[in-house]
Motif scaffolding. Structure first.
Motif, PDB file in Angstrom:
ATOM      1  N   UNK A   1     -24.676  16.840 -44.485  1.00  0.00           N
ATOM      2  CA  UNK A   1     -24.602  15.878 -43.381  1.00  0.00           C
ATOM      3  C   UNK A   1     -25.290  14.564 -43.745  1.00  0.00           C
ATOM      4  N   UNK A   2     -26.448  14.663 -44.403  1.00  0.00           N
ATOM      5  CA  UNK A   2     -27.190  13.458 -44.798  1.00  0.00           C
ATOM      6  C   UNK A   2     -26.402  12.633 -45.800  1.00  0.00           C
ATOM      7  N   UNK A   3     -25.824  13.305 -46.797  1.00  0.00           N
ATOM      8  CA  UNK A   3     -25.029  12.589 -47.796  1.00  0.00           C
ATOM      9  C   UNK A   3     -23.751  12.025 -47.190  1.00  0.00           C
ATOM     10  N   UNK A   4     -23.218  12.736 -46.199  1.00  0.00           N
ATOM     11  CA  UNK A   4     -21.993  12.275 -45.541  1.00  0.00           C
ATOM     12  C   UNK A   4     -22.166  10.936 -44.848  1.00  0.00           C
ATOM     13  N   UNK A   5     -23.376  10.675 -44.332  1.00  0.00           N
ATOM     14  CA  UNK A   5     -23.616   9.401 -43.658  1.00  0.00           C
ATOM     15  C   UNK A   5     -23.650   8.232 -44.641  1.00  0.00           C
ATOM     16  N   UNK A   6     -23.794   8.552 -45.947  1.00  0.00           N
ATOM     17  CA  UNK A   6     -23.843   7.502 -46.979  1.00  0.00           C
ATOM     18  C   UNK A   6     -22.501   7.292 -47.669  1.00  0.00           C
ATOM     19  N   UNK A   7     -21.553   8.198 -47.435  1.00  0.00           N
ATOM     20  CA  UNK A   7     -20.294   8.179 -48.181  1.00  0.00           C
ATOM     21  C   UNK A   7     -19.546   6.868 -48.024  1.00  0.00           C
ATOM     22  N   UNK A   8     -19.437   6.379 -46.793  1.00  0.00           N
ATOM     23  CA  UNK A   8     -18.690   5.141 -46.544  1.00  0.00           C
ATOM     24  C   UNK A   8     -19.345   3.956 -47.254  1.00  0.00           C
ATOM     25  N   UNK A   9     -20.672   3.914 -47.215  1.00  0.00           N
ATOM     26  CA  UNK A   9     -21.388   2.806 -47.842  1.00  0.00           C
ATOM     27  C   UNK A   9     -21.216   2.831 -49.361  1.00  0.00           C
ATOM     28  N   UNK A  10     -21.251   4.014 -49.958  1.00  0.00           N
ATOM     29  CA  UNK A  10     -21.063   4.136 -51.405  1.00  0.00           C
ATOM     30  C   UNK A  10     -19.661   3.675 -51.798  1.00  0.00           C
ATOM     31  N   UNK A  11     -18.651   4.053 -51.025  1.00  0.00           N
ATOM     32  CA  UNK A  11     -17.280   3.611 -51.297  1.00  0.00           C
ATOM     33  C   UNK A  11     -17.173   2.092 -51.224  1.00  0.00           C
TER      34      UNK A  11
ATOM     35  N   UNK B   1     -12.870  -1.874 -46.555  1.00  0.00           N
ATOM     36  CA  UNK B   1     -14.111  -1.569 -45.838  1.00  0.00           C
ATOM     37  C   UNK B   1     -13.878  -1.005 -44.438  1.00  0.00           C
ATOM     38  N   UNK B   2     -13.075  -1.649 -43.572  1.00  0.00           N
ATOM     39  CA  UNK B   2     -12.848  -1.057 -42.244  1.00  0.00           C
ATOM     40  C   UNK B   2     -12.118   0.279 -42.303  1.00  0.00           C
ATOM     41  N   UNK B   3     -11.226   0.467 -43.297  1.00  0.00           N
ATOM     42  CA  UNK B   3     -10.534   1.749 -43.443  1.00  0.00           C
ATOM     43  C   UNK B   3     -11.523   2.850 -43.804  1.00  0.00           C
ATOM     44  N   UNK B   4     -12.413   2.545 -44.751  1.00  0.00           N
ATOM     45  CA  UNK B   4     -13.400   3.533 -45.191  1.00  0.00           C
ATOM     46  C   UNK B   4     -14.307   3.935 -44.042  1.00  0.00           C
ATOM     47  N   UNK B   5     -14.838   2.935 -43.336  1.00  0.00           N
ATOM     48  CA  UNK B   5     -15.744   3.247 -42.230  1.00  0.00           C
ATOM     49  C   UNK B   5     -15.010   3.887 -41.059  1.00  0.00           C
ATOM     50  N   UNK B   6     -13.745   3.517 -40.873  1.00  0.00           N
ATOM     51  CA  UNK B   6     -12.961   4.133 -39.806  1.00  0.00           C
ATOM     52  C   UNK B   6     -12.683   5.595 -40.061  1.00  0.00           C
ATOM     53  N   UNK B   7     -12.442   5.939 -41.333  1.00  0.00           N
ATOM     54  CA  UNK B   7     -12.134   7.325 -41.691  1.00  0.00           C
ATOM     55  C   UNK B   7     -13.405   8.164 -41.802  1.00  0.00           C
ATOM     56  N   UNK B   8     -14.455   7.598 -42.416  1.00  0.00           N
ATOM     57  CA  UNK B   8     -15.668   8.362 -42.704  1.00  0.00           C
ATOM     58  C   UNK B   8     -16.645   8.463 -41.536  1.00  0.00           C
ATOM     59  N   UNK B   9     -16.538   7.554 -40.551  1.00  0.00           N
ATOM     60  CA  UNK B   9     -17.499   7.548 -39.448  1.00  0.00           C
ATOM     61  C   UNK B   9     -16.831   8.095 -38.197  1.00  0.00           C
TER      62      UNK B   9
ATOM     63  N   UNK C   1     -12.776  -2.939 -35.865  1.00  0.00           N
ATOM     64  CA  UNK C   1     -14.167  -2.495 -36.045  1.00  0.00           C
ATOM     65  C   UNK C   1     -15.093  -3.231 -35.079  1.00  0.00           C
ATOM     66  N   UNK C   2     -14.963  -4.557 -35.017  1.00  0.00           N
ATOM     67  CA  UNK C   2     -15.847  -5.365 -34.163  1.00  0.00           C
ATOM     68  C   UNK C   2     -15.656  -5.013 -32.693  1.00  0.00           C
ATOM     69  N   UNK C   3     -14.405  -4.906 -32.256  1.00  0.00           N
ATOM     70  CA  UNK C   3     -14.119  -4.578 -30.851  1.00  0.00           C
ATOM     71  C   UNK C   3     -14.617  -3.176 -30.516  1.00  0.00           C
TER      72      UNK C   3
END
Length: 317
Positions: A237-247, A289-297, A46-48
């Motif tokens: 689309x708006x809710x989709x940008x929040x999905x990773x954070x909610x998880x 966390x990195x898995x969720x953001x990697x998949x959802x973003x 994620x950082x790289x």
């Protein structure tokens, strides 16, 4: 004899591990090691990725990098000692080292909570007042919010080891846990610990009530703004940008709340169950966390695919 100014007479604590499951310690070390390795791998990616991809140089991803660094620190504060107990029978821990571990675990946990609040605020500004997003969440402002999260946690937790240092520890030195946790250490003191208990509970409650309250307020505002949109596609689309954070919120707070409640009111919960959940609280979110953001973003997903599979066509979805 120990110096009377320090009050404690024992030099180290004995960490049992998971009571009743000592025969399985060797096997339990395997998932702990795997989770710790995945924590380093996932968060490093994620950082790289954010560093290399200029399109990701935005507040949301800067907060994500802060969360990644914090997650690595959270797992590192406990996993090495757990592996020492499970695989090397290294149960003893020096008194001051125990207090240091206690301090860092709770400080990093509270920092994590503050970062989740900051990320909720980021989504609120992006969805509710998008025209002012770049002026409100500038890079200096993001850095200030990160520093504020660390400062709050540092100051809130600092009294805990200092108050423990004042207590006498004469004969009790066995901690039925895999790491030094505040209440587990306080319970061994040979004196009245009401001040320690009251302060610990007040810190935990204030953090949870304040942070969850701010997150809930942000999402109430977000939902109000989203359902005012006329287009179903825009709402999605708006809710989709929040999905990773909610998880991430659910993964972080669920085991934390369970651990907090069972330590104080869950008298019938077996110690082994409590300790397993307390360990999952430190080991699972840094992996998920990195898995969720990697998949959802999509931006992160596409960049990671590009790094590992440069010839693979990136999906448009």
């Amino acid at each position: 004899m120990a110096d009377n100014a320090t009050h404690h007479y024992i030099s180290s604590f004995f960490l049992v591990g998971i009571p009743g499951l000592q025969d399985f310690h060797c096997w339990m070390g395997i998932p702990v090691c795997l989770l710790y390795a995945l924590t380093w791998l996932g968060n490093s990616i994620i950082i790289v990725t954010v560093k290399l991809e200029t399109s990701l140089h935005q507040p949301m991803y800067f907060f994500l990098c802060m969360l990644a660094v914090n997650d690595v620190a959270l797992a590192s504060s406990s996993a090495p000692k757990m592996l020492g107990i499970f695989w090397l029978d290294a149960h003893w821990i020096d008194f001051d080292v125990c207090l240091a571990q206690l301090y860092f675990i709770h400080t990093i946990s509270i920092t994590e909570s503050a970062l989740l609040v900051a990320m909720a605020f980021d989504r609120y500004v992006a969805i509710c007042i998008p025209l002012h997003y770049t002026t409100i969440l500038t890079t200096p402002q993001v850095i200030k919010m990160g520093l504020a999260a660390i400062t709050r946690a540092t100051l809130m937790v600092l009294p805990c080891p200092l108050l423990i240092k004042r207590l006498p520890y004469y004969t009790k030195y066995v901690i039925s846990h895999v790491y030094c946790e505040h209440m587990a250490v306080v319970k061994l003191a040979s004196a009245n610990t009401n001040i320690n208990r009251a302060y610990g509970i007040s810190v935990a409650l204030s953090v949870m009530v304040l942070d969850l309250g701010l997150i809930a307020t942000s999402y109430i505002k977000i939902l109000q703004a989203v359902f005012r949109l006329s287009s179903r596609n825009a709402r999605s689309k708006a809710l989709g940008t929040c999905a990773a954070h909610v998880c991430t919120i659910l993964v972080s707070y669920t085991p934390a709340l369970f651990s907090f409640l069972t330590h104080r009111i869950g008298k019938r919960v077996p110690p082994s169950i409590h300790i397993i959940f307390a360990s999952l609280y430190l080991l699972v979110p840094p992996v998920v966390n990195p898995l969720v953001y990697g998949v959802k973003t999509k931006q992160i997903r596409d960049r990671v695919v590009g790094l590992f599979f440069p010839n693979k066509k990136i999906s448009e979805n």
